[in-house]
Design an enzyme around this catalytic site. Structure first.
Site, PDB file in Angstrom:
ATOM      1  N   ASP A 165      13.677  22.471 -27.247  1.00  0.00           N
ATOM      2  CA  ASP A 165      14.646  22.104 -26.214  1.00  0.00           C
ATOM      3  C   ASP A 165      13.949  21.745 -24.906  1.00  0.00           C
ATOM      4  OD1 ASP A 165      17.195  22.198 -27.385  1.00  0.00           O
ATOM      5  OD2 ASP A 165      17.279  24.366 -27.246  1.00  0.00           O
ATOM      6  N   VAL A 166      12.967  22.552 -24.517  1.00  0.00           N
ATOM      7  CA  VAL A 166      12.256  22.300 -23.258  1.00  0.00           C
ATOM      8  C   VAL A 166      11.499  20.974 -23.327  1.00  0.00           C
ATOM      9  CG1 VAL A 166      10.421  23.111 -21.730  1.00  0.00           C
ATOM     10  CG2 VAL A 166      12.091  24.734 -22.641  1.00  0.00           C
TER      11      VAL A 166
END
Length: 350
Positions: A165-166
């Site tokens: 996600d990051v």
């Protein structure tokens, strides 16, 4: 905070982490970000404990604070309030959304031609998996990163944060900046298709290229490196300590500082990789006799560090000096990592 993107308006229809992380970074750079949440709020508002006071003074999960500072938050039900949301989008430069492919158009109709649309999904807008959902943990499993993380012969281990996600949020931010520049040059507003899958596969970097070149699957190696030795955590007398040797010069320095055996076949990285077990046993024996503090003082010039807890890292003198934790609306948050150098001010945080 910085004003590089002053005048840019972003409507954030995304939730959870990847999209909100991207728009938070753009807000840090000065963009006006209006985040549209459902009447019941973003899912991560409830992802606790721990819970704490939010930017509005209300109780919220700490998770939510990690990716939603610097935004104006409004609440709409996209099914019932489509006209209001569409009016908001008409005033925007960028829309960020993370519905399954095609859902945004079904809910709100076609996007204005002058608005950049960044669509974030699990697997992208094309391909046999395009309609499949996917949280970070599922993508870590399918992408192969879980297959190379953890100790050998142990159960699968995921990275300790929502790593994909990051990375996806960072890639989305880069793509949006490129699209803004393209629009400034040409007047054309582009659509961006970002997927957790593509970002995860691209982030396999050397491990994927090792597999492509050799035809052999990488395996979990704990904290060790497939291409460098010694490059892992060793147990000191009072805890774990990492040594990362990236060159033959660093190896020779390490051998001198720790009085290590250094036969000719260990003088090159290739030789150390071929003799991994013997090299690591030699280093491990020397490290075990010393404390982490003693090792840090001894190994000046060698990439090394104690294995810290999160709170130890946040209170490290370097974190304090760099302002790694800051305050937003009275709430302690991680600071933007972006620092811009200017002639007037040597280190300007944005």
């Amino acid at each position: 905070m910085g004003g590089i993107l002053n005048g840019v308006k972003i409507v954030d229809l995304s939730r959870i982490l990847a999209g909100p992380y991207a728009t938070q970074m753009l807000a840090d750079l000065g963009a006006e970000v209006v985040k549209v949440e459902a009447p019941w709020g973003d899912d991560t508002r409830q992802w606790g404990p721990p819970f704490t006071s939010g930017f509005d003074g209300q109780k919220v999960a700490a998770y939510f604070l990690s990716c939603n500072r610097g935004k104006e938050i409004v609440n709409f039900n996209l099914k019932n309030d489509a006209e209001e949301v569409r009016s908001l989008i008409d005033t925007a430069d960028v829309v960020v959304e993370n519905f399954r492919p095609g859902t945004l158009k079904k809910l709100l109709g076609p996007m204005p031609k002058n608005v950049i649309v960044c669509s974030i999904s699990a697997y992208g807008a094309t391909g046999p998996r395009k309609d499949e959902p996917g949280y970070d943990v599922a993508l870590q499993a399918r992408s192969g990163i879980m297959g190379i993380t953890g100790e050998p012969d142990s159960s699968p281990v995921k990275v300790g944060v929502a790593w994909i996600d990051v990375i996806t949020g960072l890639n989305a931010g880069n793509a949006i900046l490129a699209a803004l520049l393209h629009k400034e040059k040409t007047g054309e507003a582009m659509s961006i298709d970002i997927s957790l899958w593509d970002c995860a596969i691209a982030a396999l970097v050397n491990q994927a290229h090792n597999a492509i070149a050799s035809g052999v699957n990488p395996i979990p190696m704990g904290s060790s490196h497939p291409n460098l030795v010694p490059y892992r955590a060793f147990e000191a007398s009072d805890g774990w300590f990492v040594i990362g040797v990236g060159s033959d010069r660093q190896w020779n320095n390490l051998a001198d500082l720790l009085s290590l055996n250094n036969p000719k076949e260990w003088e090159s990285n290739e030789g150390r990789v071929l003799h991994r077990l013997e090299v690591e046993e030699c280093v491990s024996a020397a490290v075990s006799l010393r404390t982490r503090s003693e090792l840090e003082q001894m190994l000046v010039g060698i990439p090394c560090a104690p294995v810290n807890t999160v709170l130890e890292a946040l209170s490290d003198p370097q974190s304090i000096a760099r302002g790694a934790v800051t305050s937003h609306k009275g709430v302690d948050v991680l600071a933007s990592p972006l620092r811009f150098m200017t002639p007037q001010k040597e280190n300007k945080e944005v």
